[in-house]
Design a protein around this motif. Structure first.
Motif, short mmCIF file in Angstrom:
data_model
loop_
_atom_site.label_atom_id
_atom_site.label_comp_id
_atom_site.label_asym_id
_atom_site.label_seq_id
_atom_site.Cartn_x
_atom_site.Cartn_y
_atom_site.Cartn_z
N VAL A 203 15.41 -6.48 -2.81
CA VAL A 203 15.18 -7.45 -3.89
C VAL A 203 14.54 -8.71 -3.32
O VAL A 203 13.57 -9.25 -3.89
N ILE A 204 15.04 -9.19 -2.20
CA ILE A 204 14.50 -10.40 -1.59
C ILE A 204 13.04 -10.18 -1.17
O ILE A 204 12.18 -11.03 -1.42
N GLU A 205 12.75 -9.05 -0.58
CA GLU A 205 11.37 -8.74 -0.20
C GLU A 205 10.47 -8.65 -1.43
O GLU A 205 9.34 -9.15 -1.42
N TRP A 206 10.94 -8.03 -2.49
CA TRP A 206 10.17 -7.91 -3.72
C TRP A 206 9.87 -9.30 -4.28
O TRP A 206 8.75 -9.59 -4.70
N LEU A 207 10.87 -10.19 -4.28
CA LEU A 207 10.68 -11.55 -4.78
C LEU A 207 9.69 -12.33 -3.92
O LEU A 207 8.87 -13.10 -4.45
N LYS A 208 9.74 -12.14 -2.62
CA LYS A 208 8.82 -12.84 -1.73
C LYS A 208 7.37 -12.43 -1.97
O LYS A 208 6.46 -13.24 -1.82
N ASN A 209 7.15 -11.17 -2.32
CA ASN A 209 5.79 -10.64 -2.49
C ASN A 209 5.21 -10.91 -3.87
O ASN A 209 4.04 -10.64 -4.11
N LYS A 210 6.00 -11.41 -4.79
CA LYS A 210 5.53 -11.68 -6.15
C LYS A 210 4.95 -13.09 -6.22
O LYS A 210 5.50 -14.03 -5.66
N GLU A 211 3.82 -13.25 -6.91
CA GLU A 211 3.26 -14.58 -7.13
C GLU A 211 3.81 -15.18 -8.42
O GLU A 211 3.93 -16.39 -8.55
N TYR A 212 4.15 -14.31 -9.38
CA TYR A 212 4.63 -14.75 -10.67
C TYR A 212 5.82 -13.87 -11.05
O TYR A 212 5.78 -12.66 -10.90
N TRP A 213 6.89 -14.51 -11.54
CA TRP A 213 8.07 -13.76 -11.93
C TRP A 213 8.24 -13.82 -13.43
O TRP A 213 8.34 -14.88 -14.03
N ASP A 214 8.29 -12.67 -14.05
CA ASP A 214 8.54 -12.56 -15.48
C ASP A 214 10.04 -12.35 -15.66
O ASP A 214 10.65 -11.53 -14.97
#
Length: 111
Positions: free
Chosen positions: A94-105
């Protein structure tokens, strides 16, 4: 039995146990309990302790009694919290996924 009747050796053991507990990594609530108990067994008046620590006289008496009957374990927090839903692997993902996202929906985060 009050502090005046307690053998000096027992008082020293209690003080040593409290000092060790206070110096260890404690939560603020546990630390306040331990300091209140230490001050009480050292003979400070409850109203003085109450003023210094911002606690009630009942608080001091209650935690002193808990310490006298159960030792250091009596002033520790009683709850351990709940078990988390995610494993350490899931948390890392989850942390890695959040780091790689530019925008969070928001909906995407919930999922």
């Amino acid at each position: 039995m009050n502090n005046l009747q307690m053998p000096q050796k027992d008082m020293e053991k209690e003080r040593a146990a409290l000092e060790s507990f206070i110096k260890s990594d404690r939560t603020v609530r546990e630390l306040k309990r331990a300091i209140a108990v230490r001050m009480a067994i050292e003979g400070k008046l409850y109203h003085e302790i109450s003023k210094i620590l911002g606690v009630s006289k009942f608080f001091i008496g209650y935690w002193k009694k808990q310490f006298k009957t159960k030792g250091v374990a009596g002033i520790k927090l009683g709850h351990k919290g709940s078990k988390g839903y995610l494993t350490s692997l899931h948390k890392t993902e989850v942390i890695e996924w959040l780091k790689n996202k530019e925008y969070w929906d928001f909906d995407e985060l919930v999922t």
